[in-house]
Motif scaffolding. Sequence first.
Motif, PDB file in Angstrom:
ATOM      1  N   GLY A 124       0.794  -1.222   0.000  1.00  0.00           N
ATOM      2  CA  GLY A 124       0.000   0.000   0.000  1.00  0.00           C
ATOM      3  C   GLY A 124       0.823   1.268   0.000  1.00  0.00           C
ATOM      4  N   THR A 125       2.153   1.145   0.085  1.00  0.00           N
ATOM      5  CA  THR A 125       3.021   2.332   0.116  1.00  0.00           C
ATOM      6  C   THR A 125       4.004   2.283  -1.056  1.00  0.00           C
ATOM      7  OG1 THR A 125       4.460   1.171   1.702  1.00  0.00           O
ATOM      8  CG2 THR A 125       2.779   2.647   2.609  1.00  0.00           C
ATOM      9  N   VAL A 126       5.173   1.688  -0.832  1.00  0.00           N
ATOM     10  CA  VAL A 126       6.204   1.667  -1.881  1.00  0.00           C
ATOM     11  C   VAL A 126       5.880   0.663  -2.983  1.00  0.00           C
ATOM     12  CG1 VAL A 126       8.034   2.434  -0.346  1.00  0.00           C
ATOM     13  CG2 VAL A 126       7.566  -0.023  -0.562  1.00  0.00           C
ATOM     14  N   GLY A 127       4.898  -0.206  -2.752  1.00  0.00           N
ATOM     15  CA  GLY A 127       4.597  -1.246  -3.728  1.00  0.00           C
ATOM     16  C   GLY A 127       3.417  -0.969  -4.627  1.00  0.00           C
ATOM     17  N   GLN A 128       3.100   0.300  -4.854  1.00  0.00           N
ATOM     18  CA  GLN A 128       1.946   0.641  -5.692  1.00  0.00           C
ATOM     19  C   GLN A 128       2.074   0.084  -7.111  1.00  0.00           C
ATOM     20  OE1 GLN A 128      -1.015   2.203  -5.124  1.00  0.00           O
ATOM     21  NE2 GLN A 128      -0.560   2.150  -2.936  1.00  0.00           N
ATOM     22  N   SER A 129       3.291  -0.025  -7.628  1.00  0.00           N
ATOM     23  CA  SER A 129       3.474  -0.576  -8.982  1.00  0.00           C
ATOM     24  C   SER A 129       3.057  -2.045  -9.012  1.00  0.00           C
ATOM     25  CB  SER A 129       4.928  -0.431  -9.425  1.00  0.00           C
ATOM     26  OG  SER A 129       5.806  -1.114  -8.527  1.00  0.00           O
ATOM     27  N   GLY A 130       3.358  -2.761  -7.940  1.00  0.00           N
ATOM     28  CA  GLY A 130       2.947  -4.156  -7.864  1.00  0.00           C
ATOM     29  C   GLY A 130       1.443  -4.296  -7.766  1.00  0.00           C
ATOM     30  N   LEU A 131       0.835  -3.423  -6.970  1.00  0.00           N
ATOM     31  CA  LEU A 131      -0.616  -3.449  -6.829  1.00  0.00           C
ATOM     32  C   LEU A 131      -1.290  -3.138  -8.160  1.00  0.00           C
ATOM     33  CD1 LEU A 131      -3.009  -3.751  -4.904  1.00  0.00           C
ATOM     34  CD2 LEU A 131      -2.806  -1.312  -4.368  1.00  0.00           C
ATOM     35  N   GLN A 132      -0.751  -2.171  -8.893  1.00  0.00           N
ATOM     36  CA  GLN A 132      -1.329  -1.811 -10.186  1.00  0.00           C
ATOM     37  C   GLN A 132      -1.184  -2.954 -11.178  1.00  0.00           C
ATOM     38  OE1 GLN A 132      -3.082   1.110 -10.700  1.00  0.00           O
ATOM     39  NE2 GLN A 132      -3.716  -0.054 -12.520  1.00  0.00           N
ATOM     40  N   TYR A 133      -0.038  -3.632 -11.158  1.00  0.00           N
ATOM     41  CA  TYR A 133       0.178  -4.781 -12.043  1.00  0.00           C
ATOM     42  C   TYR A 133      -0.903  -5.843 -11.827  1.00  0.00           C
ATOM     43  CZ  TYR A 133       2.127  -9.286 -13.496  1.00  0.00           C
ATOM     44  OH  TYR A 133       2.294 -10.543 -14.042  1.00  0.00           O
ATOM     45  N   LEU A 134      -1.213  -6.124 -10.578  1.00  0.00           N
ATOM     46  CA  LEU A 134      -2.211  -7.151 -10.263  1.00  0.00           C
ATOM     47  C   LEU A 134      -3.619  -6.689 -10.619  1.00  0.00           C
ATOM     48  CD1 LEU A 134      -0.661  -8.304  -6.892  1.00  0.00           C
ATOM     49  CD2 LEU A 134      -0.821  -9.677  -8.975  1.00  0.00           C
ATOM     50  N   LYS A 135      -3.899  -5.412 -10.408  1.00  0.00           N
ATOM     51  CA  LYS A 135      -5.205  -4.879 -10.799  1.00  0.00           C
ATOM     52  C   LYS A 135      -5.374  -4.964 -12.313  1.00  0.00           C
ATOM     53  CE  LYS A 135      -6.113  -1.653  -6.971  1.00  0.00           C
ATOM     54  NZ  LYS A 135      -6.244  -0.223  -6.590  1.00  0.00           N
ATOM     55  N   ASP A 136      -4.295  -4.641 -13.045  1.00  0.00           N
ATOM     56  CA  ASP A 136      -4.357  -4.721 -14.510  1.00  0.00           C
ATOM     57  C   ASP A 136      -4.582  -6.159 -14.973  1.00  0.00           C
ATOM     58  OD1 ASP A 136      -3.921  -2.019 -14.615  1.00  0.00           O
ATOM     59  OD2 ASP A 136      -1.776  -2.173 -15.089  1.00  0.00           O
ATOM     60  N   GLY A 180       1.955  -9.657  -1.491  1.00  0.00           N
ATOM     61  CA  GLY A 180       2.488  -8.401  -0.984  1.00  0.00           C
ATOM     62  C   GLY A 180       3.616  -7.903  -1.865  1.00  0.00           C
ATOM     63  N   PHE A 181       4.235  -6.804  -1.446  1.00  0.00           N
ATOM     64  CA  PHE A 181       5.381  -6.241  -2.164  1.00  0.00           C
ATOM     65  C   PHE A 181       6.593  -6.314  -1.250  1.00  0.00           C
ATOM     66  CE2 PHE A 181       8.235  -2.758  -3.312  1.00  0.00           C
ATOM     67  CZ  PHE A 181       8.430  -3.012  -4.667  1.00  0.00           C
ATOM     68  N   ILE A 182       7.729  -6.749  -1.803  1.00  0.00           N
ATOM     69  CA  ILE A 182       8.944  -6.927  -1.010  1.00  0.00           C
ATOM     70  C   ILE A 182       9.816  -5.683  -1.165  1.00  0.00           C
ATOM     71  CG2 ILE A 182      10.918  -8.431  -0.570  1.00  0.00           C
ATOM     72  CD1 ILE A 182       9.354 -10.653  -2.029  1.00  0.00           C
ATOM     73  N   PRO A 183       9.885  -4.836  -0.151  1.00  0.00           N
ATOM     74  CA  PRO A 183      10.651  -3.580  -0.293  1.00  0.00           C
ATOM     75  C   PRO A 183      12.147  -3.829  -0.414  1.00  0.00           C
ATOM     76  CG  PRO A 183       9.844  -3.849   1.957  1.00  0.00           C
ATOM     77  CD  PRO A 183       9.234  -4.951   1.160  1.00  0.00           C
ATOM     78  N   GLU A 184      12.850  -2.837  -0.942  1.00  0.00           N
ATOM     79  CA  GLU A 184      14.289  -2.962  -1.153  1.00  0.00           C
ATOM     80  C   GLU A 184      15.032  -3.260   0.150  1.00  0.00           C
ATOM     81  OE1 GLU A 184      15.988  -3.006  -3.900  1.00  0.00           O
ATOM     82  OE2 GLU A 184      14.487  -2.368  -5.373  1.00  0.00           O
ATOM     83  N   ASP A 185      14.571  -2.669   1.258  1.00  0.00           N
ATOM     84  CA  ASP A 185      15.242  -2.854   2.547  1.00  0.00           C
ATOM     85  C   ASP A 185      14.503  -3.860   3.427  1.00  0.00           C
ATOM     86  OD1 ASP A 185      12.986  -1.317   2.969  1.00  0.00           O
ATOM     87  OD2 ASP A 185      13.936  -0.048   4.506  1.00  0.00           O
ATOM     88  N   THR A 190      16.740 -14.378  -0.052  1.00  0.00           N
ATOM     89  CA  THR A 190      17.978 -13.959  -0.703  1.00  0.00           C
ATOM     90  C   THR A 190      17.842 -12.487  -1.112  1.00  0.00           C
ATOM     91  OG1 THR A 190      17.280 -14.485  -2.965  1.00  0.00           O
ATOM     92  CG2 THR A 190      18.207 -16.284  -1.652  1.00  0.00           C
ATOM     93  N   ARG A 191      18.962 -11.878  -1.519  1.00  0.00           N
ATOM     94  CA  ARG A 191      18.950 -10.471  -1.932  1.00  0.00           C
ATOM     95  C   ARG A 191      18.090 -10.239  -3.168  1.00  0.00           C
ATOM     96  NH1 ARG A 191      25.369  -8.745  -1.500  1.00  0.00           N
ATOM     97  NH2 ARG A 191      25.588  -8.998   0.777  1.00  0.00           N
ATOM     98  N   GLN A 192      17.922 -11.289  -3.988  1.00  0.00           N
ATOM     99  CA  GLN A 192      17.146 -11.151  -5.231  1.00  0.00           C
ATOM    100  C   GLN A 192      15.676 -10.820  -4.969  1.00  0.00           C
ATOM    101  OE1 GLN A 192      18.328 -14.989  -7.159  1.00  0.00           O
ATOM    102  NE2 GLN A 192      18.741 -13.682  -8.924  1.00  0.00           N
ATOM    103  N   PHE A 193      15.193 -11.004  -3.749  1.00  0.00           N
ATOM    104  CA  PHE A 193      13.786 -10.750  -3.450  1.00  0.00           C
ATOM    105  C   PHE A 193      13.441  -9.267  -3.460  1.00  0.00           C
ATOM    106  CE2 PHE A 193      13.559 -15.076  -2.506  1.00  0.00           C
ATOM    107  CZ  PHE A 193      12.254 -15.439  -2.217  1.00  0.00           C
ATOM    108  N   ALA A 194      14.411  -8.407  -3.199  1.00  0.00           N
ATOM    109  CA  ALA A 194      14.152  -6.985  -3.025  1.00  0.00           C
ATOM    110  C   ALA A 194      13.524  -6.371  -4.267  1.00  0.00           C
ATOM    111  CB  ALA A 194      15.459  -6.258  -2.690  1.00  0.00           C
ATOM    112  N   GLY A 195      12.464  -5.581  -4.056  1.00  0.00           N
ATOM    113  CA  GLY A 195      11.811  -4.853  -5.130  1.00  0.00           C
ATOM    114  C   GLY A 195      10.878  -5.688  -5.986  1.00  0.00           C
ATOM    115  N   ARG A 196      10.499  -6.846  -5.521  1.00  0.00           N
ATOM    116  CA  ARG A 196       9.649  -7.741  -6.301  1.00  0.00           C
ATOM    117  C   ARG A 196       8.270  -7.918  -5.657  1.00  0.00           C
ATOM    118  NH1 ARG A 196      12.282 -11.912  -9.692  1.00  0.00           N
ATOM    119  NH2 ARG A 196      14.423 -11.255 -10.119  1.00  0.00           N
ATOM    120  N   LEU A 197       7.365  -8.467  -6.434  1.00  0.00           N
ATOM    121  CA  LEU A 197       6.044  -8.844  -5.959  1.00  0.00           C
ATOM    122  C   LEU A 197       6.164 -10.184  -5.246  1.00  0.00           C
ATOM    123  CD1 LEU A 197       3.164  -7.645  -6.253  1.00  0.00           C
ATOM    124  CD2 LEU A 197       2.878  -9.122  -8.248  1.00  0.00           C
TER     125      LEU A 197
END
Length: 279
Positions: free
Chosen positions: A93-105, A119-124, A145-152
């Motif tokens: 609901g905050t930094v992951g709005q792009s992920g939310l929009q992807y799923l709505k689309d 959910g959305f996995i934040p960078e930190d 793992t580090r690869q999770f950051a910034g992903r849905l």
Amino acid sequence: ACCPFHAEDTASFHIRPALGVYYCFGCQAKGDVFTFVMQTRGVGFVDALTLLADRAGIELSSMTPEEKRRQADVRRQREVLSTALTVFRKAMGTVGQSGLQYLKDRGFTRETLLDWAIGFIPEDFTNQLRQAGLESRDIDAAGFTRQFAGRLGFGIRDAYGTIVGFGARRLNDEENSPKYVNTRETATFSKARLLYGLDKASAALGRTGRLVVMEGYTDVMMAHQQGLDDAVATMGTSFTAQHLELVKSRVSNLVLVFDGDEAGLRAGERAVRMLLEAG
């Protein structure tokens, strides 16, 4: 209630809490809490006993010290994964709005996203998990793992409905990285022994005796959203003998719905040969 062991529109399944038993006047299914878990989950008595003891917070006296240690490790992993889901849902609901929009689309409803632990996995995210009170060694042991950051993030549940890991999809398809990554193999997470959505499909198996095996998380989510509630998915692997062991006692009709590309056709042929050899 309507019986979970056969198809019916009028309730004929009776539960007697005072006696700890159930009976269906339609198909004559009957038993106690142990037989219910064994029949709905397709497991033996020992697995049913262990599952119910863990759910009730009871430590089985017959466990060896090593088994008790493994059980404690599993409980810590579950705590990490449960906390991670809370963090990832909040981030959506905050930094992951792009992920939310992807799923709505893609046409997913809010109810579906909640039901499927998205959910959305934040960078930190590792810092946020530590701030939530988790130890770094426990976060690592849970398979992140580090690869999770910034992903849905897709919460992956076992056949009992317990989250045992996460899948993560990149949102920028131009990135030079795998489209999907999963948590590492752990004591509770093994791609060859898990079917995404099996916890939700289990109730349907009693009615239909059918399992529809797909390849992707979102394929299965949309199938369930549209009412095809006996759909599951493999996770980057072919349909394996271990997958078959999970469901063969409850399934008489197994449908493969793989991608139409060359890899999907090869996976389908391998699965068909294995299923035919298994009878």
